[in-house]
Design an enzyme around this catalytic site. Structure first.
Site, PDB file in Angstrom:
ATOM      1  N   TYR A  63       0.848  -1.206   0.000  1.00  0.00           N
ATOM      2  CA  TYR A  63       0.000   0.000   0.000  1.00  0.00           C
ATOM      3  C   TYR A  63       0.882   1.254   0.000  1.00  0.00           C
ATOM      4  CZ  TYR A  63      -3.619   3.276   1.687  1.00  0.00           C
ATOM      5  OH  TYR A  63      -4.487   4.345   1.838  1.00  0.00           O
ATOM      6  N   ILE A 120      -8.387   8.714   8.543  1.00  0.00           N
ATOM      7  CA  ILE A 120      -9.714   9.276   8.298  1.00  0.00           C
ATOM      8  C   ILE A 120     -10.750   8.214   8.669  1.00  0.00           C
ATOM      9  CG2 ILE A 120     -11.214  10.355   6.579  1.00  0.00           C
ATOM     10  CD1 ILE A 120      -8.557  11.891   6.941  1.00  0.00           C
TER      11      ILE A 120
HETATM   12  P1  NDP Z   1     -13.400   3.309   1.702  1.00  0.00           P
HETATM   13  O1  NDP Z   1     -12.974   1.893   1.896  1.00  0.00           O
HETATM   14  O2  NDP Z   1     -14.365   3.922   2.643  1.00  0.00           O
HETATM   15  O3  NDP Z   1     -13.975   3.495   0.217  1.00  0.00           O
HETATM   16  C1  NDP Z   1     -13.233   3.033  -0.867  1.00  0.00           C
HETATM   17  C2  NDP Z   1     -13.929   3.441  -2.144  1.00  0.00           C
HETATM   18  O4  NDP Z   1     -13.123   2.963  -3.235  1.00  0.00           O
HETATM   19  C3  NDP Z   1     -15.309   2.805  -2.286  1.00  0.00           C
HETATM   20  O5  NDP Z   1     -16.176   3.716  -2.914  1.00  0.00           O
HETATM   21  C4  NDP Z   1     -15.021   1.602  -3.187  1.00  0.00           C
HETATM   22  O6  NDP Z   1     -16.120   1.250  -4.018  1.00  0.00           O
HETATM   23  C5  NDP Z   1     -13.925   2.148  -4.068  1.00  0.00           C
HETATM   24  N1  NDP Z   1     -13.155   1.073  -4.657  1.00  0.00           N
HETATM   25  C6  NDP Z   1     -12.304   0.216  -4.044  1.00  0.00           C
HETATM   26  N2  NDP Z   1     -11.825  -0.686  -4.923  1.00  0.00           N
HETATM   27  C7  NDP Z   1     -12.392  -0.383  -6.126  1.00  0.00           C
HETATM   28  C8  NDP Z   1     -12.309  -0.945  -7.420  1.00  0.00           C
HETATM   29  N3  NDP Z   1     -11.540  -2.015  -7.675  1.00  0.00           N
HETATM   30  N4  NDP Z   1     -13.027  -0.374  -8.411  1.00  0.00           N
HETATM   31  C9  NDP Z   1     -13.810   0.709  -8.173  1.00  0.00           C
HETATM   32  N5  NDP Z   1     -13.935   1.288  -6.960  1.00  0.00           N
HETATM   33  C10 NDP Z   1     -13.237   0.740  -5.964  1.00  0.00           C
HETATM   34  O7  NDP Z   1     -12.041   4.113   1.662  1.00  0.00           O
HETATM   35  P2  NDP Z   1     -11.707   5.657   1.983  1.00  0.00           P
HETATM   36  O8  NDP Z   1     -12.827   6.526   1.587  1.00  0.00           O
HETATM   37  O9  NDP Z   1     -11.167   5.719   3.349  1.00  0.00           O
HETATM   38  O10 NDP Z   1     -10.471   5.852   0.991  1.00  0.00           O
HETATM   39  C11 NDP Z   1     -10.526   6.650  -0.175  1.00  0.00           C
HETATM   40  C12 NDP Z   1      -9.104   6.914  -0.631  1.00  0.00           C
HETATM   41  O11 NDP Z   1      -8.407   7.582   0.412  1.00  0.00           O
HETATM   42  C13 NDP Z   1      -8.318   5.632  -0.928  1.00  0.00           C
HETATM   43  O12 NDP Z   1      -7.497   5.829  -2.044  1.00  0.00           O
HETATM   44  C14 NDP Z   1      -7.476   5.459   0.319  1.00  0.00           C
HETATM   45  O13 NDP Z   1      -6.300   4.723   0.065  1.00  0.00           O
HETATM   46  C15 NDP Z   1      -7.195   6.894   0.689  1.00  0.00           C
HETATM   47  N6  NDP Z   1      -6.812   7.064   2.086  1.00  0.00           N
HETATM   48  C16 NDP Z   1      -7.685   6.763   3.109  1.00  0.00           C
HETATM   49  C17 NDP Z   1      -7.278   6.912   4.415  1.00  0.00           C
HETATM   50  C18 NDP Z   1      -8.156   6.585   5.595  1.00  0.00           C
HETATM   51  O14 NDP Z   1      -7.678   6.634   6.724  1.00  0.00           O
HETATM   52  N7  NDP Z   1      -9.450   6.278   5.398  1.00  0.00           N
HETATM   53  C19 NDP Z   1      -5.932   7.392   4.753  1.00  0.00           C
HETATM   54  C20 NDP Z   1      -5.117   7.690   3.610  1.00  0.00           C
HETATM   55  C21 NDP Z   1      -5.559   7.536   2.331  1.00  0.00           C
HETATM   56  P3  NDP Z   1     -17.095  -0.020  -3.714  1.00  0.00           P
HETATM   57  O15 NDP Z   1     -17.388  -0.034  -2.259  1.00  0.00           O
HETATM   58  O16 NDP Z   1     -18.281   0.281  -4.571  1.00  0.00           O
HETATM   59  O17 NDP Z   1     -16.358  -1.252  -4.174  1.00  0.00           O
END
Ligand code: NDP
Length: 239
Positions: free
Chosen positions: A147, A180
């Site tokens: 990651y 987050i």
């Molecule tokens: P969530 O797990 O809450 O949401 C992830 C989102 O990404 C969902 O909408 C999911 O869609 C989508 N997703 C995942 N895999 C796929 C795929 N193969 N194709 C299409 N959509 C996909 O994560 P966050 O909102 O927390 O994270 C959002 C971004 O922020 C990410 O890039 C994460 O790495 C980054 N981030 C988050 C942090 C945190 O602490 N939360 C910290 C640092 C960075 P679905 O459910 O429909 O599959």
């Protein structure tokens, strides 16, 4: 009114971005993979259009982006590369499939989306690309080598594309969130979350709105001299 594409818009940070862009009066298309119910509810709530697509599948992603631009009625003005998955595991226990799944979702998809969407931006000679990285892409996390590497790769993509697309008046920036409160951290127990909070100088964990606020600013027209930056939205966690 801007034409906006958000990947991974069904939940968490992406969903909050969809809400905020919609409130701003933008025309929004978001991609989602598994969360059909959440995607439908978000479309109902905001009027944004959801397209199901596994972004780790390059051909499916290209087709979905083309469909997104048809739905928007033209080239996107804003691309938010937000879709991502985390993987907490020793590298020695990580399978090839797990490794490739993270790289394809978190890094390859963002690279492909930037390539596809920037073509229209270059023709229009304007645009904003925002890549959602992570503080781990800057400082690295034990048991999150894949990651961290994927998110470090996003940093490189941001820096290089800012130079490549700057002459076309396209800004490319990254946002590197700290911890987050979203489903991504739902598996962490209370003690772990409390420890992470203790390590955060601002003494709280982040909310999706903290990240969405920065995305909105970078794409507002008020940050048009800002490019190639990777902005920590982390409460000081990565200091
Ligand atoms: P969530 O797990 O809450 O949401 C992830 C989102 O990404 C969902 O909408 C999911 O869609 C989508 N997703 C995942 N895999 C796929 C795929 N193969 N194709 C299409 N959509 C996909 O994560 P966050 O909102 O927390 O994270 C959002 C971004 O922020 C990410 O890039 C994460 O790495 C980054 N981030 C988050 C942090 C945190 O602490 N939360 C910290 C640092 C960075 P679905 O459910 O429909 O599959």
């Amino acid at each position: 009114m801007k034409r906006v594409i958000v990947t991974g818009g069904s939940r968490g940070i992406g969903a909050e971005c969809v809400r905020r862009f919609s409130e701003r009066g933008d025309k929004v298309v978001f991609l989602y993979n598994k969360s059909l119910n959440e995607a439908e509810a978000l479309s109902f709530e905001t009027g944004a259009f959801g397209i199901q697509c596994d972004v780790s599948d390059v051909e499916a992603l290209k087709a979905a982006l083309a469909e997104a631009e048809r739905a928007l009625g033209g080239a996107a003005d804003v691309l938010v590369n937000n879709a991502g998955v985390s993987l907490i595991k020793l590298l020695s226990d990580t399978s090839d499939e797990e490794m490739l799944s993270v790289y394809n979702t978190d890094l390859v998809a963002a690279t492909v989306a930037a390539r596809e969407v920037s073509r229209g931006m270059v023709r229009a000679q304007k645009g904003y690309i925002v890549n959602i990285g992570s503080v781990w892409g800057r400082v690295g996390a034990s048991c999150e080598a894949v990651y961290s590497a994927a998110k470090a790769g996003l940093r490189g993509l941001t820096l290089a594309l800012a130079k490549e697309l700057g002459p076309s008046h396209i800004t490319v920036n990254g946002i590197e969130p700290g911890v987050i409160l979203t489903d991504m951290n739902a598996s962490l127990d209370g003690n772990t979350l409390a420890e992470l909070c203790d390590e955060t100088p601002l003494c709280r964990l982040g909310e999706p709105r903290d990240v969405a606020e920065a995305v909105l600013w970078l794409t507002s027209g008020k940050a048009d001299f800002v490019t190639g930056q990777c902005l920590g939205v982390d409460g000081g966690f990565g200091l």
